[in-house]
Design a protein around this motif. Structure first.
Motif, PDB file in Angstrom:
ATOM      1  N   LEU A 120      13.841  15.432  -4.416  1.00 56.42           N
ATOM      2  CA  LEU A 120      13.241  14.498  -5.355  1.00 56.42           C
ATOM      3  C   LEU A 120      13.622  13.062  -5.048  1.00 56.42           C
ATOM      4  N   ALA A 121      12.758  12.152  -5.473  1.00 56.23           N
ATOM      5  CA  ALA A 121      13.067  10.728  -5.469  1.00 56.23           C
ATOM      6  C   ALA A 121      13.230  10.339  -6.925  1.00 56.23           C
ATOM      7  N   GLY A 122      14.050   9.343  -7.192  1.00 60.81           N
ATOM      8  CA  GLY A 122      14.269   8.972  -8.591  1.00 60.81           C
ATOM      9  C   GLY A 122      14.624   7.514  -8.741  1.00 60.81           C
TER      10      GLY A 122
ATOM     11  N   LYS B  85       0.841   9.801  -8.354  1.00 64.54           N
ATOM     12  CA  LYS B  85       1.020   8.937  -7.190  1.00 64.54           C
ATOM     13  C   LYS B  85       0.981   7.487  -7.668  1.00 64.54           C
ATOM     14  N   ALA B  86       1.858   6.670  -7.086  1.00 68.76           N
ATOM     15  CA  ALA B  86       1.831   5.244  -7.421  1.00 68.76           C
ATOM     16  C   ALA B  86       0.657   4.600  -6.712  1.00 68.76           C
ATOM     17  N   ILE B  87      -0.049   3.723  -7.422  1.00 71.97           N
ATOM     18  CA  ILE B  87      -1.194   3.031  -6.820  1.00 71.97           C
ATOM     19  C   ILE B  87      -1.092   1.535  -7.087  1.00 71.97           C
TER      20      ILE B  87
ATOM     21  N   LYS C 288       3.487  10.503   0.961  1.00 74.49           N
ATOM     22  CA  LYS C 288       4.945  10.386   0.880  1.00 74.49           C
ATOM     23  C   LYS C 288       5.457  10.153  -0.537  1.00 74.49           C
ATOM     24  N   CYS C 289       4.626   9.557  -1.402  1.00 72.90           N
ATOM     25  CA  CYS C 289       5.087   9.167  -2.743  1.00 72.90           C
ATOM     26  C   CYS C 289       5.508  10.381  -3.557  1.00 72.90           C
ATOM     27  N   LEU C 290       6.690  10.281  -4.186  1.00 71.88           N
ATOM     28  CA  LEU C 290       7.200  11.384  -5.006  1.00 71.88           C
ATOM     29  C   LEU C 290       7.248  11.018  -6.491  1.00 71.88           C
ATOM     30  N   ALA C 291       6.506   9.973  -6.847  1.00 76.15           N
ATOM     31  CA  ALA C 291       6.302   9.637  -8.261  1.00 76.15           C
ATOM     32  C   ALA C 291       7.579   9.355  -9.037  1.00 76.15           C
ATOM     33  N   CYS C 292       8.538   8.661  -8.409  1.00 76.96           N
ATOM     34  CA  CYS C 292       9.772   8.370  -9.142  1.00 76.96           C
ATOM     35  C   CYS C 292       9.606   7.206 -10.113  1.00 76.96           C
ATOM     36  N   GLY C 293       8.604   6.357  -9.890  1.00 77.31           N
ATOM     37  CA  GLY C 293       8.357   5.247 -10.815  1.00 77.31           C
ATOM     38  C   GLY C 293       9.197   4.010 -10.553  1.00 77.31           C
ATOM     39  N   GLY C 294      10.067   4.063  -9.565  1.00 80.00           N
ATOM     40  CA  GLY C 294      10.942   2.915  -9.281  1.00 80.00           C
ATOM     41  C   GLY C 294      10.163   1.655  -8.976  1.00 80.00           C
ATOM     42  N   CYS C 295       9.165   1.764  -8.094  1.00 82.16           N
ATOM     43  CA  CYS C 295       8.374   0.593  -7.698  1.00 82.16           C
ATOM     44  C   CYS C 295       7.705  -0.036  -8.915  1.00 82.16           C
ATOM     45  N   ILE C 296       7.204   0.803  -9.829  1.00 84.19           N
ATOM     46  CA  ILE C 296       6.502   0.299 -11.011  1.00 84.19           C
ATOM     47  C   ILE C 296       7.453  -0.517 -11.892  1.00 84.19           C
TER      48      ILE C 296
ATOM     49  N   LEU D 277       0.848  -1.196   0.000  1.00 80.47           N
ATOM     50  CA  LEU D 277       0.000   0.000   0.000  1.00 80.47           C
ATOM     51  C   LEU D 277       0.883   1.247   0.000  1.00 80.47           C
ATOM     52  N   VAL D 278       0.605   2.154  -0.942  1.00 80.96           N
ATOM     53  CA  VAL D 278       1.411   3.367  -1.060  1.00 80.96           C
ATOM     54  C   VAL D 278       0.815   4.481  -0.199  1.00 80.96           C
ATOM     55  N   ASP D 279       1.659   5.111   0.592  1.00 80.68           N
ATOM     56  CA  ASP D 279       1.248   6.297   1.341  1.00 80.68           C
ATOM     57  C   ASP D 279       1.320   7.491   0.383  1.00 80.68           C
TER      58      ASP D 279
ATOM     59  N   THR E 126      12.322  -1.198  -2.457  1.00 76.62           N
ATOM     60  CA  THR E 126      12.886  -0.290  -3.461  1.00 76.62           C
ATOM     61  C   THR E 126      12.602   1.184  -3.172  1.00 76.62           C
ATOM     62  N   CYS E 127      11.462   1.490  -2.619  1.00 77.60           N
ATOM     63  CA  CYS E 127      11.062   2.898  -2.518  1.00 77.60           C
ATOM     64  C   CYS E 127      12.108   3.731  -1.752  1.00 77.60           C
ATOM     65  N   PRO E 128      12.665   4.759  -2.422  1.00 81.12           N
ATOM     66  CA  PRO E 128      13.757   5.528  -1.814  1.00 81.12           C
ATOM     67  C   PRO E 128      13.325   6.362  -0.617  1.00 81.12           C
ATOM     68  N   VAL E 129      12.024   6.632  -0.504  1.00 88.44           N
ATOM     69  CA  VAL E 129      11.560   7.464   0.604  1.00 88.44           C
ATOM     70  C   VAL E 129      10.676   6.691   1.580  1.00 88.44           C
ATOM     71  N   GLY E 130      10.593   5.377   1.401  1.00 91.11           N
ATOM     72  CA  GLY E 130       9.825   4.558   2.349  1.00 91.11           C
ATOM     73  C   GLY E 130       8.335   4.834   2.316  1.00 91.11           C
ATOM     74  N   ALA E 131       7.792   5.038   1.108  1.00 86.78           N
ATOM     75  CA  ALA E 131       6.373   5.385   1.010  1.00 86.78           C
ATOM     76  C   ALA E 131       5.462   4.164   0.898  1.00 86.78           C
ATOM     77  N   ILE E 132       6.049   2.960   0.812  1.00 82.62           N
ATOM     78  CA  ILE E 132       5.203   1.780   0.633  1.00 82.62           C
ATOM     79  C   ILE E 132       5.291   0.868   1.852  1.00 82.62           C
ATOM     80  N   GLY E 133       4.140   0.421   2.315  1.00 80.57           N
ATOM     81  CA  GLY E 133       4.082  -0.498   3.441  1.00 80.57           C
ATOM     82  C   GLY E 133       3.134  -1.638   3.126  1.00 80.57           C
TER      83      GLY E 133
ATOM     84  N   ALA F 246       0.567   1.283 -10.882  1.00 82.71           N
ATOM     85  CA  ALA F 246       0.437   2.264 -11.959  1.00 82.71           C
ATOM     86  C   ALA F 246       0.526   3.656 -11.351  1.00 82.71           C
ATOM     87  N   MET F 247       0.896   4.626 -12.175  1.00 81.63           N
ATOM     88  CA  MET F 247       0.959   6.014 -11.712  1.00 81.63           C
ATOM     89  C   MET F 247      -0.365   6.688 -12.052  1.00 81.63           C
ATOM     90  N   CYS F 248      -1.026   7.233 -11.034  1.00 80.09           N
ATOM     91  CA  CYS F 248      -2.282   7.944 -11.257  1.00 80.09           C
ATOM     92  C   CYS F 248      -2.174   9.310 -10.607  1.00 80.09           C
TER      93      CYS F 248
HETATM   94  S1  SF4 Z   1       9.077   4.058  -5.369  1.00 83.43           S
HETATM   95 FE1  SF4 Z   1       8.069   5.243  -3.710  1.00 83.43          FE
HETATM   96  S2  SF4 Z   1       8.273   7.407  -4.304  1.00 83.43           S
HETATM   97 FE2  SF4 Z   1       8.740   6.168  -6.109  1.00 83.43          FE
HETATM   98  S3  SF4 Z   1       6.764   6.044  -7.195  1.00 83.43           S
HETATM   99 FE3  SF4 Z   1       6.913   4.201  -5.911  1.00 83.43          FE
HETATM  100  S4  SF4 Z   1       5.885   4.792  -3.994  1.00 83.43           S
HETATM  101 FE4  SF4 Z   1       6.291   6.690  -5.098  1.00 83.43          FE
END
Ligand code: SF4
Ligand SMILES: Cc1cc2nc3c(=O)[nH]c(=O)nc-3n(C[C@H](O)[C@H](O)[C@H](O)COP(=O)(O)OP(=O)(O)OC[C@H]3O[C@@H](n4cnc5c(N)ncnc54)[C@H](O)[C@@H]3O)c2cc1C
Ligand code: SF4
Lengths: 62, 396
Positions: B256-258, A34-36, A12-20, A7-9, A51-58, A29-31
């Motif tokens: 930013l996150a990347g 925000k990743a969903i 916190k998500c910064l839309a980097c796309g890494g998780c996808i 589940l993405v918070d 993977t999430c660099p900012v710890g937005a997924i739990g 998917a990005m909506c």
């Molecule tokens: S890896 Fe984290 S910050 Fe990047 S899109 Fe996924 S949830 Fe958002």
């Protein structure tokens, strides 16, 4: 109790796309920038969480 | 809506493809889900001077800072300097990536391409199994965009390839996960881009300081996703900054996150379909730099598409020269550097310290990963054994 799912918070998500890019189930998917996670497809492998660099997924238990 | 080509994504790969396709006469539409091209910036903003040769940028609005070279700092602080012989002889630039992307998009538009913002591709359009365009969504409304060729220039998270049935999922050991601040009021040598190595600093990656101006710099950390824990990039970045008084006093202007693919390039052509840039994993696996690769590949893709439109043939065979040409140029370098990436990943910090020490007074003839590899082999012939697969590659 159901199975845990990623589940993405959204706060916190910064839309980097890494998780996808690493999700083996194509369950994310990005909506609106925000990743969903789609609960139907997630197998809770935890790769996106790690993977999430900012710890937005739990985990969330359904 | 019907076009010759629909390009998904207005990053450097998409804009370059669109520009060169439009220049060779194709009727091109770019769709971009963002509301402003290049914003938000997700980049360290460093690029080599080689970009000049493509002659695709006008003026200097995109340029933040001229660089004399790069410095690699080993875990124990030993510095290896890769620089031009003469000070002031710049070897690279730090960009304003938002303006840079907008300039490239402007180039595509001037060549005749159309650009639709706030428009997200949500699927591929197919008819009898054949790709016919994309399904797009704008302000909640879905509609079809027909095109003979679909270009997936949709970045690291690329869905176009997946929708077409290609294997684009990255393994965690082929992804760098990153966090970066643009810090103001910091002190550093503005003539160099610095790369800090070490398992404690950035496992499987590096920390960087890329100066944007006198007291402004992009300071970031990228780590291998397979070695990451939740939120680790950001934690390591804060630690890196807090342990350096010259950075600690800075205040962030941007955060930013990347995510950067550090994989080998993948299959990029199907009937009526091409992938370009991060979507095709065209990134230097050692540095994580993808701008030059996107520009080079985008140009080749656009030219190949131009020929396909001329002949009104859009099958895989017609589009394959794009990939074939890259295999003889860009991909040689990317594949070689993938082997080097794996070797570096296997090294302990003390090996990195030893190698850095042996190179600290070395004079590099040019600033490139190749010159670094050459220097290493010269100093440590034993490395040749490890590099064997690499030599085979460079003879390809
Ligand atoms: S890896 Fe984290 S910050 Fe990047 S899109 Fe996924 S949830 Fe958002
Ligand atoms: C933290 C970080 C630092 C980096 N630093 C450097 C560096 O210093 N130097 C360097 O050379 N490279 C660097 N890179 C890599 C570089 O940013 C990429 O390689 C480059 O952006 C690739 O360009 P692209 O056009 O393929 O993709 P992108 O620039 O990512 O563009 C993709 C575009 O597609 C759009 N898009 C995605 N999906 C859709 C959809 N479904 N519908 C519509 N639009 C869509 C996106 O909004 C985006 O605008 C860095 C990357 C990161 C993450
Ligand atoms: S836990 Fe695994 S399957 Fe579920 S969304 Fe994350 S990466 Fe995909």
């Amino acid at each position: 109790m159901g199975k845990p799912k990623a589940l993405v918070d959204k706060g916190k998500c910064l839309a980097c796309g890494g998780c996808i890019s690493v999700c083996p189930q194509d369950a994310i998917a990005m909506c609106s920038s925000k990743a969903i996670v789609s609960k139907e497809n997630c197998i809770d492998c935890g790769i996106c969480i790690q993977t999430c660099p900012v710890g937005a997924i739990g985990n969330e238990v359904h | 809506m019907k076009y010759d080509v629909v390009v998904v994504g207005s990053g450097p790969a998409g804009s370059m493809t669109a520009r060169f396709a439009a220049e060779s006469g194709a009727n091109v539409l770019i769709i971009e889900r963002r509301q402003e091209v290049g914003v938000p910036v997700l980049c360290g903003e460093g690029i080599s001077k080689g970009v000049d040769e493509f002659k695709v940028l006008e003026g200097k609005r995109w340029l933040a800072n001229n660089m004399d070279g790069a410095r690699i700092i080993s875990p124990d602080g030993t510095m290896v300097k890769l620089a031009a012989d003469m000070a002031g002889d710049e070897t690279g630039y730090v960009l304003y990536r938002d303006i840079f992307d907008q300039e490239l998009a402007r180039g595509a538009i001037r060549a005749g391409a159309e650009l639709m913002l706030n428009t997200c591709a949500v699927n591929i359009l197919k008819e009898n199994g054949k790709i016919k365009g994309v399904k797009a969504k704008q302000f909640g409304e879905e509609f079809d965009i027909e095109a003979d060729i679909v270009v997936g220039a949709d970045g690291v998270e690329s869905k176009i390839g997946r929708w077409a049935g290609m294997k684009t999922t990255l393994k965690p050991y082929d992804l760098e996960t990153c966090a970066q601040y643009t810090l103001s009021n910091v002190e550093f040598d503005r003539a160099y881009c610095d790369f800090y190595l070490g398992k404690k600093i950035a496992p499987g990656g590096y920390a960087w300081i890329f100066p944007k101006g006198k007291d402004i710099a992009n300071v970031g950390v990228g780590i291998l996703a397979s070695l990451s824990e939740p939120g680790m990039s950001l934690k390591l970045l804060d630690k890196f900054i807090n342990s350096r008084p010259e950075l600690k006093k800075g205040e962030p202007l941007r955060f930013l996150a990347g995510a950067v693919p550090v994989a080998e390039p993948i299959e990029s052509v199907r009937d009526n379909l091409l992938l370009v840039g991060d979507a095709a994993r065209q990134v230097d696996p050692i540095t994580g730099g993808g701008l030059m690769a996107s520009i080079e590949a985008g140009k080749t893709a656009g030219e190949t598409i131009g020929k396909a439109i001329d002949e009104q043939r859009f099958d895989k065979e017609m589009l394959l020269p794009y990939e074939e040409k890259l295999k003889n140029t860009l991909y040689k370098k990317l594949k070689r550097n993938y082997v080097v990436k794996e070797i570096i990943l296997g090294m302990e910090d003390k090996t990195l310290n030893m190698l850095a020490d042996s190179l600290k007074d070395y004079k590099f003839d040019e600033l490139s990963t190749l010159s670094l590899v050459k220097a290493l082999v010269l100093k440590h012939p034993s490395l040749l054994i490890k590099l064997k697969p690499l030599l085979k590659l460079s003879r390809l």
